[in-house]
Design a protein around this motif. Structure first.
Motif, PDB file in Angstrom:
ATOM      1  N   LYS A  19      -9.840  18.908 -13.217  1.00  0.00           N
ATOM      2  CA  LYS A  19     -10.761  18.674 -14.325  1.00  0.00           C
ATOM      3  C   LYS A  19     -11.269  20.009 -14.850  1.00  0.00           C
ATOM      4  O   LYS A  19     -11.504  20.942 -14.066  1.00  0.00           O
ATOM      5  CB  LYS A  19     -11.945  17.813 -13.870  1.00  0.00           C
ATOM      6  CG  LYS A  19     -11.571  16.394 -13.478  1.00  0.00           C
ATOM      7  CD  LYS A  19     -12.812  15.586 -13.129  1.00  0.00           C
ATOM      8  CE  LYS A  19     -12.438  14.146 -12.779  1.00  0.00           C
ATOM      9  NZ  LYS A  19     -13.648  13.339 -12.450  1.00  0.00           N
ATOM     10  N   THR A  20     -11.455  20.082 -16.159  1.00  0.00           N
ATOM     11  CA  THR A  20     -12.015  21.300 -16.744  1.00  0.00           C
ATOM     12  C   THR A  20     -13.367  21.589 -16.127  1.00  0.00           C
ATOM     13  O   THR A  20     -14.204  20.694 -15.982  1.00  0.00           O
ATOM     14  CB  THR A  20     -12.180  21.141 -18.267  1.00  0.00           C
ATOM     15  OG1 THR A  20     -10.917  20.820 -18.841  1.00  0.00           O
ATOM     16  CG2 THR A  20     -12.708  22.420 -18.886  1.00  0.00           C
ATOM     17  N   ARG A  25     -17.076  22.306 -15.639  1.00  0.00           N
ATOM     18  CA  ARG A  25     -18.176  21.885 -16.494  1.00  0.00           C
ATOM     19  C   ARG A  25     -18.771  23.055 -17.276  1.00  0.00           C
ATOM     20  O   ARG A  25     -19.053  22.940 -18.469  1.00  0.00           O
ATOM     21  CB  ARG A  25     -19.262  21.228 -15.636  1.00  0.00           C
ATOM     22  CG  ARG A  25     -20.427  20.639 -16.427  1.00  0.00           C
ATOM     23  CD  ARG A  25     -21.441  19.994 -15.495  1.00  0.00           C
ATOM     24  NE  ARG A  25     -22.533  19.407 -16.240  1.00  0.00           N
ATOM     25  CZ  ARG A  25     -22.525  18.202 -16.763  1.00  0.00           C
ATOM     26  NH1 ARG A  25     -21.446  17.451 -16.638  1.00  0.00           N
ATOM     27  NH2 ARG A  25     -23.567  17.739 -17.414  1.00  0.00           N
ATOM     28  N   MET A  45     -16.524  24.026 -20.207  1.00  0.00           N
ATOM     29  CA  MET A  45     -16.581  23.087 -21.320  1.00  0.00           C
ATOM     30  C   MET A  45     -17.881  23.254 -22.103  1.00  0.00           C
ATOM     31  O   MET A  45     -17.892  23.229 -23.334  1.00  0.00           O
ATOM     32  CB  MET A  45     -16.456  21.656 -20.819  1.00  0.00           C
ATOM     33  CG  MET A  45     -16.316  20.627 -21.939  1.00  0.00           C
ATOM     34  SD  MET A  45     -15.918  18.967 -21.358  1.00  0.00           S
ATOM     35  CE  MET A  45     -17.527  18.448 -20.765  1.00  0.00           C
ATOM     36  N   HIS A  72      -5.843  22.886 -21.464  1.00  0.00           N
ATOM     37  CA  HIS A  72      -6.521  21.967 -20.550  1.00  0.00           C
ATOM     38  C   HIS A  72      -5.911  20.578 -20.455  1.00  0.00           C
ATOM     39  O   HIS A  72      -6.336  19.780 -19.615  1.00  0.00           O
ATOM     40  CB  HIS A  72      -7.989  21.820 -20.965  1.00  0.00           C
ATOM     41  CG  HIS A  72      -8.795  23.063 -20.789  1.00  0.00           C
ATOM     42  ND1 HIS A  72      -8.975  23.979 -21.803  1.00  0.00           N
ATOM     43  CD2 HIS A  72      -9.469  23.566 -19.720  1.00  0.00           C
ATOM     44  CE1 HIS A  72      -9.733  24.975 -21.368  1.00  0.00           C
ATOM     45  NE2 HIS A  72     -10.036  24.753 -20.113  1.00  0.00           N
ATOM     46  N   ASN A 126      -6.814  15.099 -16.458  1.00  0.00           N
ATOM     47  CA  ASN A 126      -7.977  15.682 -17.146  1.00  0.00           C
ATOM     48  C   ASN A 126      -8.287  14.989 -18.474  1.00  0.00           C
ATOM     49  O   ASN A 126      -9.151  15.452 -19.221  1.00  0.00           O
ATOM     50  CB  ASN A 126      -7.717  17.176 -17.396  1.00  0.00           C
ATOM     51  CG  ASN A 126      -8.985  17.945 -17.697  1.00  0.00           C
ATOM     52  OD1 ASN A 126     -10.052  17.647 -17.168  1.00  0.00           O
ATOM     53  ND2 ASN A 126      -8.884  18.937 -18.558  1.00  0.00           N
ATOM     54  N   ARG A 148      -9.746  12.131 -19.325  1.00  0.00           N
ATOM     55  CA  ARG A 148     -11.085  11.573 -19.509  1.00  0.00           C
ATOM     56  C   ARG A 148     -12.074  12.668 -19.891  1.00  0.00           C
ATOM     57  O   ARG A 148     -12.909  12.485 -20.786  1.00  0.00           O
ATOM     58  CB  ARG A 148     -11.552  10.872 -18.232  1.00  0.00           C
ATOM     59  CG  ARG A 148     -12.934  10.248 -18.346  1.00  0.00           C
ATOM     60  CD  ARG A 148     -13.331   9.514 -17.075  1.00  0.00           C
ATOM     61  NE  ARG A 148     -12.460   8.384 -16.831  1.00  0.00           N
ATOM     62  CZ  ARG A 148     -12.603   7.562 -15.795  1.00  0.00           C
ATOM     63  NH1 ARG A 148     -13.563   7.774 -14.903  1.00  0.00           N
ATOM     64  NH2 ARG A 148     -11.787   6.541 -15.634  1.00  0.00           N
ATOM     65  N   THR A 149     -11.985  13.803 -19.239  1.00  0.00           N
ATOM     66  CA  THR A 149     -12.861  14.927 -19.572  1.00  0.00           C
ATOM     67  C   THR A 149     -12.594  15.433 -20.983  1.00  0.00           C
ATOM     68  O   THR A 149     -13.527  15.750 -21.731  1.00  0.00           O
ATOM     69  CB  THR A 149     -12.661  16.072 -18.566  1.00  0.00           C
ATOM     70  OG1 THR A 149     -12.937  15.588 -17.243  1.00  0.00           O
ATOM     71  CG2 THR A 149     -13.595  17.234 -18.864  1.00  0.00           C
TER      72      THR A 149
END
Length: 218
Positions: free
Chosen positions: A109-110, A112, A115, A152, A157, A159-160
């Motif tokens: 996941k990216t 936080r 992002m 990314h 990933n 959903r993010t």
């Protein structure tokens, strides 16, 4: 790093390790995977000695040993411990996850903070482009999102990234509504604008077994 680390770790792997060792390095960021915990412990001790010979040191907060991989959750569960730790590498948080069939899957996941930094940048730039035409703003956002997704957009990933795209649309809508106190930019109208200019989220980098499939003639 090639002399201090690469050449040395290749020799260490052949000479000292009792199990498999996987090394991934980008610039001065390194992740090393070990089949055996004893190898990991010995490697960390000798790596500190190695870099110390060149007046270098490992980052005290980023350098750590964690239990990670296919059997980490099961082993930690037997010991009454929590979920496996995560680690960050090259802008992603890496997590021990499960597929819909309950099998182990490496989840990325990216980060936080990365992002949030990207969103702050977009918000500032949209304010600077407040009086640009909708088409000009749309073309600029299209380039920004395509560039962001190009790095990314990995399988676990999405959903993010969908959340990121939604937050970008909110920033854009607020910017357009600031252009006039009598703004008529409703959600319905804006959704058509966003659909025209903002690229959809899709996987850009499939899993390696999908990327490197080769069919050989018999």
């Amino acid at each position: 790093m090639h002399f201090v680390f690469d050449l040395w770790v290749n020799q260490w792997r052949k000479r000292e390790s009792r199990g498999k060792v996987i090394v991934v390095r980008y610039a001065d960021d390194v992740v090393v995977g070990f089949q055996r915990q004893a190898d990991a412990t010995l490697f960390l001790t000798e790596l500190r000695e190695r870099v110390g010979k060149f007046s270098l040191a490992l980052h005290p907060e980023k350098t750590r040993l964690i239990e990670f991989g296919r059997y980490a959750a099961e082993r930690r569960g037997r010991r009454g411990e929590g979920k496996p730790e995560t680690f960050s590498f090259l802008g992603f948080t890496h997590i021990c996850g499960l597929s819909r069939k309950g099998r182990f899957v490496l989840t990325r996941k990216t980060r936080r903070d990365r992002m949030q930094a990207a969103l702050r940048y977009i918000k500032v730039k949209l304010r600077e482009r407040l009086h640009d035409s909708i088409a000009d703003q749309g073309r600029w956002l299209n380039r920004v999102l395509r560039g962001y997704f190009a790095y990314h957009a990995v399988p676990t990933n999405l959903r993010t990234l969908n959340a990121f795209r939604y937050l970008v649309t909110l920033c854009w809508l607020k910017t357009l509504r600031r252009r006039s106190q009598k703004s008529i930019m409703t959600w319905d109208r804006f959704n058509r604008v966003a659909a025209k200019w903002l690229p959809p989220v899709r996987v850009v980098h499939p899993w390696p077994d999908e990327r490197f499939v080769v069919t050989y003639p018999r």
